[in-house]
Design a protein around this motif. Structure first.
Motif, PDB file in Angstrom:
ATOM      1  N   UNK A 498     -10.607  -6.817  -4.046  1.00  0.00           N
ATOM      2  CA  UNK A 498      -9.428  -7.362  -3.396  1.00  0.00           C
ATOM      3  C   UNK A 498      -8.276  -6.395  -3.618  1.00  0.00           C
ATOM      4  N   UNK A 499      -7.798  -5.798  -2.554  1.00  0.00           N
ATOM      5  CA  UNK A 499      -6.638  -4.917  -2.659  1.00  0.00           C
ATOM      6  C   UNK A 499      -5.516  -5.475  -1.783  1.00  0.00           C
ATOM      7  N   UNK A 500      -5.358  -6.801  -1.819  1.00  0.00           N
ATOM      8  CA  UNK A 500      -4.366  -7.408  -0.950  1.00  0.00           C
ATOM      9  C   UNK A 500      -2.971  -6.883  -1.279  1.00  0.00           C
ATOM     10  N   UNK A 501      -2.182  -6.722  -0.232  1.00  0.00           N
ATOM     11  CA  UNK A 501      -0.822  -6.214  -0.406  1.00  0.00           C
ATOM     12  C   UNK A 501      -0.737  -4.718  -0.209  1.00  0.00           C
ATOM     13  N   UNK A 502      -1.893  -4.049  -0.183  1.00  0.00           N
ATOM     14  CA  UNK A 502      -1.884  -2.596  -0.001  1.00  0.00           C
ATOM     15  C   UNK A 502      -2.354  -2.279   1.419  1.00  0.00           C
ATOM     16  N   UNK A 503      -1.671  -1.364   2.065  1.00  0.00           N
ATOM     17  CA  UNK A 503      -2.100  -0.986   3.420  1.00  0.00           C
ATOM     18  C   UNK A 503      -3.308  -0.078   3.312  1.00  0.00           C
ATOM     19  N   UNK A 504      -4.453  -0.641   3.610  1.00  0.00           N
ATOM     20  CA  UNK A 504      -5.724   0.051   3.390  1.00  0.00           C
ATOM     21  C   UNK A 504      -6.334   0.458   4.728  1.00  0.00           C
TER      22      UNK A 504
ATOM     23  N   UNK B  85       6.371  -8.886  -3.466  1.00  0.00           N
ATOM     24  CA  UNK B  85       5.013  -8.701  -2.949  1.00  0.00           C
ATOM     25  C   UNK B  85       4.510 -10.027  -2.361  1.00  0.00           C
ATOM     26  N   UNK B  86       3.589  -9.931  -1.425  1.00  0.00           N
ATOM     27  CA  UNK B  86       2.961 -11.148  -0.918  1.00  0.00           C
ATOM     28  C   UNK B  86       1.467 -10.869  -0.734  1.00  0.00           C
ATOM     29  N   UNK B  87       0.589 -11.812  -1.140  1.00  0.00           N
ATOM     30  CA  UNK B  87      -0.858 -11.570  -1.033  1.00  0.00           C
ATOM     31  C   UNK B  87      -1.282 -11.243   0.397  1.00  0.00           C
ATOM     32  N   UNK B  89       0.387  -9.664   2.484  1.00  0.00           N
ATOM     33  CA  UNK B  89       0.947  -8.377   2.889  1.00  0.00           C
ATOM     34  C   UNK B  89       2.122  -8.549   3.832  1.00  0.00           C
ATOM     35  N   UNK B 108      -3.402   3.543   1.103  1.00  0.00           N
ATOM     36  CA  UNK B 108      -4.625   4.221   0.671  1.00  0.00           C
ATOM     37  C   UNK B 108      -5.828   3.850   1.483  1.00  0.00           C
ATOM     38  N   UNK B 133       1.657  -1.058  -6.222  1.00  0.00           N
ATOM     39  CA  UNK B 133       2.538  -2.232  -6.215  1.00  0.00           C
ATOM     40  C   UNK B 133       2.433  -3.004  -7.527  1.00  0.00           C
ATOM     41  N   UNK B 143      -6.282  -3.643  -9.792  1.00  0.00           N
ATOM     42  CA  UNK B 143      -6.210  -2.523  -8.847  1.00  0.00           C
ATOM     43  C   UNK B 143      -6.355  -1.201  -9.598  1.00  0.00           C
TER      44      UNK B 143
END
Lengths: 507, 406
Positions: A498-504, B85-87, B89, B108, B133, B143
């Motif tokens: 889960x890498x939620x919140x990151x633009x992947x 931050x929000x889950x 996004x 990434x 983040x 992460x």
């Protein structure tokens, strides 16, 4: 079953069977079963010794082709057995019964051993062993009691002490009832460059402190000088009485800055020390703590620091109280520094637990065990002659506060008898030296007086558990660490990342 | 190369009417200073806003400052922090990034289940910026545990890593209970580590890591922070050397009294005599009382009158803290002074394992609770309709639970 006395029963072996030392046998007696163990094997013959010698002479000297009539009847093996436990309806009791005279005894079956159950707080040691055969019967002890009442692991080098500790730690990672502090002088348990505790599926419950290049997830070991108190040096450095008083006075006067002030030999109002006292204490502290004084500054060269590490001891204790396995890599330290670190943590930990007991909240905290390699360094007769230290205090009274020791040694005879007696669980691996075996046998929870030969003959990975929390001295085989680790790693379900919140961008 | 490093602006954090615009004001002052200093770029290491959807009035002022920077050609690089931050996004940060007001550097790829972060390159200076983040309860640790570090560590050039996490090895003594993570989880070989989340002012050089810096908040966020820090600030980094620039919005005056063995009248007299000959123009006055009163109760201290005197002497705002004040006359009430996050954390831990579920151990349960609390703590935004708010909450929760909520 053909004779003998209680605890020394003589049985005749059926031809074709092969009894071994340490083999488990079962006799049925009405509703009860009696579990017994072979502790000696001897030859038996219907032919007199004189005739046997004559017959062997004919074979050796004259090449006579002799053969016994009814050889299985005339020559045989006798086994000497001791009662281990009486079993009645899946419950085990201390054995007070003799099997019926001339009754048959059989090799154990899995059903016979159904009384060996898994307790609420399991501590896995190994699989039950019958002679040299490993049985499919895991042996668990009641971990919360066993750990708080101290464990002694004794065995000659190469007999499997490290594998046993690795296994115990691996299995305890999954348990929430205990926290374990490991002072690791060989840096062998975390598995920096090999399979180790870092590979456990629940490795978030493993915390690793090292002074050198911590791998990802590990913490740098730094201890702030402010967290050291004079009592932490007990059993670490042999200070004279005036030197000890100087330490205490500096601590009383300057509080947590006492080392700093002592190193600069600052005066304490109204107190005069003998000329050399402070200078000697200063020199010894500089050496032990790996410090240097340059002008007005203290230069730190080792793990003891003037700025960093203010929370290290607090963090370690918190992790232990959260039920984690905390490994301290002490491989690059002298023995004294390793013991000082252990002393710092153990003292503060015991103080916390004493406070919890006073508040009535101790039952909410997990039991803590401190794993000590080469235990006579802190629990040896010689070292304790100069006064008690935190480890001997824990050995004597730690169980009341749910703090125990797991002491490892190949020389149990160096530990005072009183402390050995307080170690209520002993895991005995092969020991060649007679005085070491004697020290263990004399302080065991069960009567092992007939097991001297048995202990001497324990092969690599074979052990005998003598414990106040076991009904009998349990023979076990310790599985290979790789086997249990790989089995657990293999059964771990792959977690969805889960890498939620990151633009992947997914490839 | 000259850049500014800000963190924990927490725009919209104070709820007291007199302080609610303070963090926005601090942000404007900081950005003005950056323009004056002619920095090449600005880093904001998380928690620019106090929530993922800040109030419109705060947002308007912040956007105004960001627009000024854009017009001056000063790029701003940010990372989302535990507050903004929000889950899912979806945050106001996305909207502002779309508008070109800043660049979120947390970007990434997923490679074989691992997170590979990419660098954002500052055009003018060539500085290479990567970042991670921050999440509530330091959930970003997962992460880091799955972060590929090789590409980050091997990259050549001047490198900056932005992060929003506490570090075990750098945690001060008075922050023992906050959740932090080991330094070893950060990628090595960066020149500058722009930290946020921990409200301390600290910079240190660590072998293998370069300079690790926390500038602290732009304006203190609580009574105890006002006491400890008095003011906020940020770093200006010029050719590798750091300078901390304070942002002074109000003066701080602290009144701390040990009330042991005193009655409410005596405490009142002591406070009033201390403030008697002073003026408090543009000053926040902090009154902290502790100890055990010999008689009477804490409410017996005439705070109304004390406040009135202080406001009469031009104090901007007066606050009191009596959480450690008890009295002999009444049963002692034990109060543990903790942050909200710490208190929540200990309550969660106390109640773990009460419902046994198969294949669901305490660690998993704790992680789920924290993730759910994080998702459910979001507030309805101004102008947001109930169905939209409901949809947004459902989306965030379904992400945490990994299920479809219709």
């Amino acid at each position: 079953m053909i004779g003998g006395e209680f605890g020394k029963i003589i049985a005749r072996q059926k031809a074709g069977e092969k009894l071994e030392l340490g083999e488990l046998l079962v006799s049925e007696s009405g509703e009860n079963k009696i579990l017994m163990q072979v502790f000696d094997l001897i030859y038996g013959s219907q032919i007199s010794q004189q005739n046997l010698e004559l017959i062997s002479g004919m074979k050796l000297e004259e090449n006579a082709d002799t053969e016994f009539f009814d050889r299985n009847l005339r020559n045989y093996m006798l086994a000497r057995l001791k009662n281990l436990v009486t079993i009645n309806k899946e419950k085990a009791f201390v054995s007070k019964l003799m099997p019926s005279f001339f009754s048959e005894i059989k090799k154990e079956k899995k059903d016979d051993l159904s009384f060996l159950t898994k307790p609420e707080n399991p501590l896995f040691i190994g699989n039950l062993r019958s002679g040299s055969k490993m049985l499919d019967v895991p042996i668990y002890l009641e971990g919360s009691r066993v750990l708080s009442h101290h464990i002694l692991i004794a065995g000659t080098t190469g007999r499997g002490k490290s594998v046993l500790i690795s296994n115990i730690l691996w299995n305890l990672i999954s348990q929430d009832y205990c926290g374990i502090l490991v002072l690791d002088p060989h840096d062998e348990y975390y598995g920096r460059d090999k399979l180790g505790l870092k590979d456990h599926p629940k490795n978030e419950k493993v915390s690793y402190y090292t002074p050198k290049e911590p791998p990802a997830g590990a913490k740098t070991l730094k201890i702030n000088l402010k967290t050291i108190k004079p009592q932490h040096f007990d059993g670490v450095v042999n200070f004279s009485d005036p030197q000890r008083q100087a330490l205490i006075l500096y601590y009383k006067f300057f509080g947590s800055n006492w080392i700093n002030n002592l190193l600069f030999e600052r005066k304490i109002e109204g107190v005069t020390f003998h000329d050399q006292t402070v200078a000697v204490v200063k020199r010894r502290l500089l050496h032990l703590l790996d410090l240097e004084i340059q002008g007005e500054n203290i230069i730190t060269k080792g793990i003891f620091d003037i700025n960093a590490g203010i929370n290290t001891i607090y963090d370690i204790i918190k992790e232990l109280e959260d039920g984690k396995v905390v490994i301290i890599d002490t491989s690059s330290f002298s023995g004294a520094v390793e013991i000082l670190i252990g002393s710092l943590i153990a003292t503060e930990l015991l103080n916390n637990y004493k406070f919890y007991k006073m508040k009535g909240t101790l039952s909410n905290s997990p039991v803590i065990s401190i794993v000590l390699e080469e235990a006579p360094r802190v629990l040896g007769k010689e070292i304790l002659e100069s006064g008690p230290n935190i480890f001997s205090t824990i050995a004597r009274e730690g169980r009341k506060f749910k703090v125990g020791l797991t002491a490892i040694t190949q020389l149990p005879s160096l530990i005072p008898r009183e402390i050995l007696a307080n170690m209520n669980t002993k895991i005995i691996l092969g020991i060649e030296m007679k005085p070491e075996r004697t020290a263990i046998i004399e302080s065991a929870s069960q009567d092992l007086s007939d097991d001297d030969r048995n202990i001497a003959s324990l092969d690599i990975g074979e052990a005998l558990i003598s414990s106040n929390f076991a009904k009998f001295a349990i023979p076990v085989r310790i599985p290979l660490f790789e086997e249990i680790a790989k089995k657990d790693i293999g059964s771990k379900k792959q977690e969805k990342r889960d890498f939620s919140g990151i633009k992947i961008s997914y490839n | 190369m000259k850049f500014a490093h800000l963190a924990d602006c927490h725009i919209g954090s104070w709820r007291e009417p007199k302080l609610k615009d303070t963090s926005t004001l601090a942000f404007s002052k900081a950005t003005d200073k950056c323009v004056k200093e002619n920095v090449d770029f600005i880093l904001i290491s998380g928690d620019l806003f106090n929530t993922s959807f800040p109030r419109l009035d705060n947002l308007k002022t912040a956007v105004n400052s960001l627009k000024k920077l854009k017009d001056k050609g000063i790029p701003v690089y940010i990372i989302p922090g535990s507050h903004d931050y929000s889950p899912s996004g979806k945050t106001m940060l996305d909207v502002l990034e779309e508008a070109g007001l800043f660049v979120n550097v947390v970007k990434g790829e997923e490679v074989c289940g691992k997170l590979k972060l990419n660098f954002t390159i500052d055009k003018k200076t060539g500085a290479k910026i990567a970042g991670m983040l921050g999440k509530r309860y330091s959930l970003e640790k997962k992460y880091y545990e799955n972060l590929m570090t090789e590409n980050l560590e091997k990259e050549k050039g001047y490198k900056i890593f932005m992060f929003h996490s506490g570090i075990d090895e750098l945690k001060p003594e008075d922050m023992q209970n906050i959740i932090t993570q080991p330094l070893s989880l950060l990628p090595k070989n960066f020149d500058y580590y722009a930290g946020g989340h921990v409200h301390i002012v600290k910079d240190t050089k660590i072998e293998g890591y370069g300079t690790i810096a926390y500038p602290g908040p732009l304006f203190p966020n609580s009574f105890s922070e006002l006491e400890k820090l008095e003011r906020g600030g940020f770093y200006i980094v010029e050719n590798g050397s750091l300078r901390w620039e304070p942002i002074q919005i109000y003066n701080i005056f602290k009144i701390t009294k040990n009330c042991n063995g005193k009655n409410p009248e005596q405490v009142y007299d002591e406070i009033t005599s201390e403030i008697k000959h002073k003026e408090f123009n543009n000053t926040i006055v902090l009154i902290r009382l502790h100890g055990t009163l010999s008689s009477g109760k804490p409410t017996g201290i005439d705070f109304k009158e004390i406040f009135s005197i202080l406001y009469g002497k031009s104090a901007y705002f007066v606050m009191k803290n009596t959480s450690a004040l008890t009295t002999k006359e009444f049963e002692e009430i034990k109060i543990d002074v903790k942050s909200v996050e710490e208190a929540e954390n200990s309550i969660i831990k106390e109640h773990l394992g009460q419902i046994k579920l198969k294949n669901f151990d305490n660690e998993k349960e704790e992680l789920l609770i924290k993730s759910l609390m994080e998702a459910l703590s979001t507030e309805k935004q101004e102008g947001e309709t109930n169905p939209d708010f409901e949809r947004r909450i459902k989306e965030e929760v379904s992400k945490v639970l990994d299920i479809d909520v219709k």
